[in-house]
Write a protein that holds these residues in place. Structure first.
Motif, PDB file in Angstrom:
ATOM      1  N   ASN A 113       0.810  -1.209   0.000  1.00 32.65           N
ATOM      2  CA  ASN A 113       0.000   0.000   0.000  1.00 32.65           C
ATOM      3  C   ASN A 113       0.849   1.268   0.000  1.00 32.65           C
ATOM      4  O   ASN A 113       0.411   2.325   0.470  1.00 32.65           O
ATOM      5  N   ALA A 116      -1.559   9.860   4.059  1.00 31.37           N
ATOM      6  CA  ALA A 116      -1.216  10.463   2.773  1.00 31.37           C
ATOM      7  C   ALA A 116       0.239  10.919   2.654  1.00 31.37           C
ATOM      8  O   ALA A 116       0.908  10.612   1.658  1.00 31.37           O
ATOM      9  N   LEU A 127       2.931   8.005   1.854  1.00 27.34           N
ATOM     10  CA  LEU A 127       2.750   7.071   0.739  1.00 27.34           C
ATOM     11  C   LEU A 127       3.620   7.458  -0.449  1.00 27.34           C
ATOM     12  O   LEU A 127       3.964   8.614  -0.643  1.00 27.34           O
ATOM     13  N   GLN A 150      -3.221  12.222  -1.482  1.00 23.11           N
ATOM     14  CA  GLN A 150      -4.650  11.899  -1.601  1.00 23.11           C
ATOM     15  C   GLN A 150      -4.910  11.004  -2.811  1.00 23.11           C
ATOM     16  O   GLN A 150      -5.733  10.084  -2.750  1.00 23.11           O
ATOM     17  N   MET A 191      -3.738   7.537  -1.945  1.00 27.47           N
ATOM     18  CA  MET A 191      -4.723   6.893  -1.066  1.00 27.47           C
ATOM     19  C   MET A 191      -5.875   6.328  -1.885  1.00 27.47           C
ATOM     20  O   MET A 191      -6.365   5.222  -1.613  1.00 27.47           O
ATOM     21  N   ILE A 233      -7.146   3.206   0.365  1.00 30.69           N
ATOM     22  CA  ILE A 233      -6.885   3.377   1.800  1.00 30.69           C
ATOM     23  C   ILE A 233      -7.961   4.265   2.409  1.00 30.69           C
ATOM     24  O   ILE A 233      -8.239   5.357   1.903  1.00 30.69           O
ATOM     25  N   HIS A 234      -8.558   3.791   3.498  1.00 32.62           N
ATOM     26  CA  HIS A 234      -9.614   4.535   4.178  1.00 32.62           C
ATOM     27  C   HIS A 234      -9.195   4.741   5.637  1.00 32.62           C
ATOM     28  O   HIS A 234      -9.326   3.838   6.467  1.00 32.62           O
ATOM     29  N   PRO A 235      -8.674   5.914   5.967  1.00 35.69           N
ATOM     30  CA  PRO A 235      -8.161   6.176   7.324  1.00 35.69           C
ATOM     31  C   PRO A 235      -9.167   5.907   8.439  1.00 35.69           C
ATOM     32  O   PRO A 235      -8.779   5.571   9.559  1.00 35.69           O
TER      33      PRO A 235
END
Length: 214
Positions: free
Chosen positions: A133, A169, A172, A193, A196, A201-203
């Motif tokens: 990821n 963010a 990455l 962003q 993500m 990716i969902h924080p």
């Protein structure tokens, strides 16, 4: 009502009590962050003084050559003696510094590498999930490609992990840069962003207790 001596002793007692309380607060809040406790900069003695600076930055060896399970398992893996001897059966064949490697190959007894990063048993960490990821090696291991001897670079405190999970963010990078120890963000790099979105990716779900404590 009180003598001057009693008044003086009371004042001294109050000041001393205040100092003791202040010292206790400093200990409670300060000790967890001193280097002795965090072990940041800890450089364990290894059976062979392996240099990432020489092998990675100097020779350009990819991280995955030695840590071959990093993309498929929770543990990145440590190289068996045979991996070392792939090269050192041809070069530095009589170097005294590599005698433990040759002895290990001849005896069949693996080298006992000392862990630099150790997590409690109640913490679950998966290398493969992070590298898949877009989290690069240097995010957790610091400037590993420039370390003559491997040292601990981050505290691994829960607060440190949560800082990244809450706002991933900035940490990455594109897939092709994950294993590049000298990667730098450029004008052409996709935004955090955007990355993500690409990595899905969902924080909001990354701070669930069960993510790290299973």
């Amino acid at each position: 009502m009180f003598t001057r001596r009693a008044d003086l002793l009371l004042r001294i007692g109050l000041v001393a009590t205040g100092l003791v309380v202040l010292c206790l607060l400093l200990l409670i809040w300060g000790i967890p962050w001193i280097t002795y406790n965090t072990q940041v900069t800890l450089t364990p003695t290894q059976p062979v003084p392996f240099s990432h600076k020489h092998h990675v930055s100097g020779l350009g060896i990819d991280c995955r050559y030695c840590h071959d399970s990093v993309e498929i398992a929770s543990n990145a893996g440590m190289p068996p003696t045979q991996t070392c001897m792939t090269c050192h059966s041809q070069i530095w064949t009589n170097a005294q510094i590599l005698q433990p490697v040759r002895t290990s190959l001849a005896s069949g007894v693996p080298l006992k590498w000392q862990s630099v990063y150790t997590l409690p048993d109640y913490v679950y960490f998966d290398h493969s999930v992070h590298v898949a990821n877009g989290v690069g090696c240097t995010e957790c291991h610091g400037p590993i490609g420039d370390m003559p001897l491997t040292r601990k670079a981050k505290t691994l405190y829960m607060s440190w992990c949560l800082d990244c999970h809450r706002n991933p963010a900035p940490h990455l990078r594109p897939p092709e840069a994950v294993f590049d120890p000298h990667w730098q963000r450029t004008a052409g790099t996709p935004s955090g962003q955007e990355l993500m979105r690409r990595y899905h990716i969902h924080p909001a779900t990354l701070t669930d207790c069960s993510v790290c404590h299973r």
